[in-house]
Design an enzyme around this catalytic site. Sequence first.
Site, PDB file in Angstrom:
ATOM      1  N   ASP A   8       0.651  -1.001  -0.068  1.00 52.13           N
ATOM      2  CA  ASP A   8       0.065  -0.165   0.021  1.00 52.13           C
ATOM      3  C   ASP A   8       1.435   0.916  -0.348  1.00 52.13           C
ATOM      4  O   ASP A   8       1.503   1.465   0.599  1.00 52.13           O
ATOM      5  CB  ASP A   8      -0.557   0.126   1.182  1.00 52.13           C
ATOM      6  CG  ASP A   8      -1.746   1.393   1.096  1.00 52.13           C
ATOM      7  OD1 ASP A   8      -1.962   2.305   0.659  1.00 52.13           O
ATOM      8  OD2 ASP A   8      -2.783   0.927   2.471  1.00 52.13           O
ATOM      9  N   ASP A 106      -3.577   2.645  -5.820  1.00 50.98           N
ATOM     10  CA  ASP A 106      -1.775   2.386  -4.567  1.00 50.98           C
ATOM     11  C   ASP A 106      -2.078   0.931  -3.470  1.00 50.98           C
ATOM     12  O   ASP A 106      -1.520   1.351  -2.947  1.00 50.98           O
ATOM     13  CB  ASP A 106      -2.366   3.897  -4.415  1.00 50.98           C
ATOM     14  CG  ASP A 106      -3.479   3.832  -3.011  1.00 50.98           C
ATOM     15  OD1 ASP A 106      -4.593   3.228  -2.847  1.00 50.98           O
ATOM     16  OD2 ASP A 106      -3.017   3.866  -1.751  1.00 50.98           O
ATOM     17  N   GLU A 107      -2.808   0.153  -4.799  1.00 46.10           N
ATOM     18  CA  GLU A 107      -2.402  -0.672  -3.791  1.00 46.10           C
ATOM     19  C   GLU A 107      -2.083  -1.817  -4.822  1.00 46.10           C
ATOM     20  O   GLU A 107      -3.488  -2.452  -5.387  1.00 46.10           O
ATOM     21  CB  GLU A 107      -4.285  -1.316  -3.138  1.00 46.10           C
ATOM     22  CG  GLU A 107      -3.980  -0.476  -1.185  1.00 46.10           C
ATOM     23  CD  GLU A 107      -5.442  -0.813  -0.759  1.00 46.10           C
ATOM     24  OE1 GLU A 107      -5.344  -1.101   0.168  1.00 46.10           O
ATOM     25  OE2 GLU A 107      -6.758  -0.027  -1.728  1.00 46.10           O
TER      26      GLU A 107
HETATM   27 MG   LIG Z   1      -2.620   4.194   0.438  1.00 43.72          MG
END
Ligand SMILES: [Mg+2]
Length: 366
Positions: A8, A106-107
């Site tokens: 993350d 974003d992961e």
């Molecule tokens: Mg994040």
Amino acid sequence: MRWFLWVDLDAYYVSCELRDRPDLLGRPVIVGPDPREGPSRGVVLSASYEARAQGVHSAMPVAQAGRLSPEATWIRPDHAKYERISEEVRALLRTKYPFLRPQSIDEVIVEFEAEAPEQVDSEARALQTMIGTRANLPASVGASTYRIVAKIASDRAKPAGVRVVPPAEVAAFLAPLPVRAIPGVGPKTEALLRDHQVETIGQMAPGLPPALRRMLGSFAREIVALARGQPVEVEPDEETGPRSRSVDRTFDEDVGNADELSSAAIELARLLGDSLEREGLMFRSVSVAVRWEDFQRVQRGRTLPAYQHGPAALQLVAPRLVRELWSEERRGRRRRARLVSVRAERLRPAPSGQRDLDDFARPPED
Ligand SMILES: [Mg+2]
């Protein structure tokens, strides 16, 4: 043993901006519409940890954030940039890990075979260093043999940390955490659980009272199993490689009309379709999800008559699905949307030359 490394990226939008503005490192930075440029109902998209220390957090109204952090530097969101950097990070990870499962902008989950937790820990740190030095972005990594525990561990590792949870330690790791640490437990479920004196995950291990079980349905079984250290996970089908890919967008301001929502879906579909095409991946189904202003998430999907490549089918189907979700909502609670996502599923590599064959096979257009 197969491990899931849940990667993350920390304070993602802010971190993307700091790549271009290293002079702002260590200072309060907020991505969102600047409240000093006039009245705005906008919200904070992302705040640097320095701004967070002053009480600013994402989804907070910008006026309030401006009062809490008067010296913050405000940066206008640049979604095209965030999509591009997200793709850059995935391409970087693919050079080392063939099995990636992107979860959001974003992961991403990386699969990794290892026996000893120490080996997983050093792999996670190597991965973190790779993203730090090659993409110039901070990341946190949670690792577990269960995906949901890897996700929770990555949240606990923030910022810039690594947290490995061996299978035998799952229940002990989760026990002291607040119920809100579980993905899917929002403020309403939290309040419901608190009404029954349940505040930590560990308190659910003995089971939930019948009234709660009735209200939560199958989710009750899932969270109790999780609290006991034996989460029930739906295995994706066993074909190798990435099974699905999604992109999403959180709006600067909640969206209250169908056209805006569906043009966002078309734009996301184009980004997703382009990136899959570049990687030579075809897909068989499409789904979209909308998160309403109260954070409730709804989704809808459709299986296509045949495998597709490129953005065309996505751009056709995704906005249709979004409009269906929208009209359903109009008949009920009429909430505004804060996020929309588009997902391509059942991915598989396109046979080489497939594109040309399909183009020849396509009937002439009217
Ligand atoms: Mg994040």
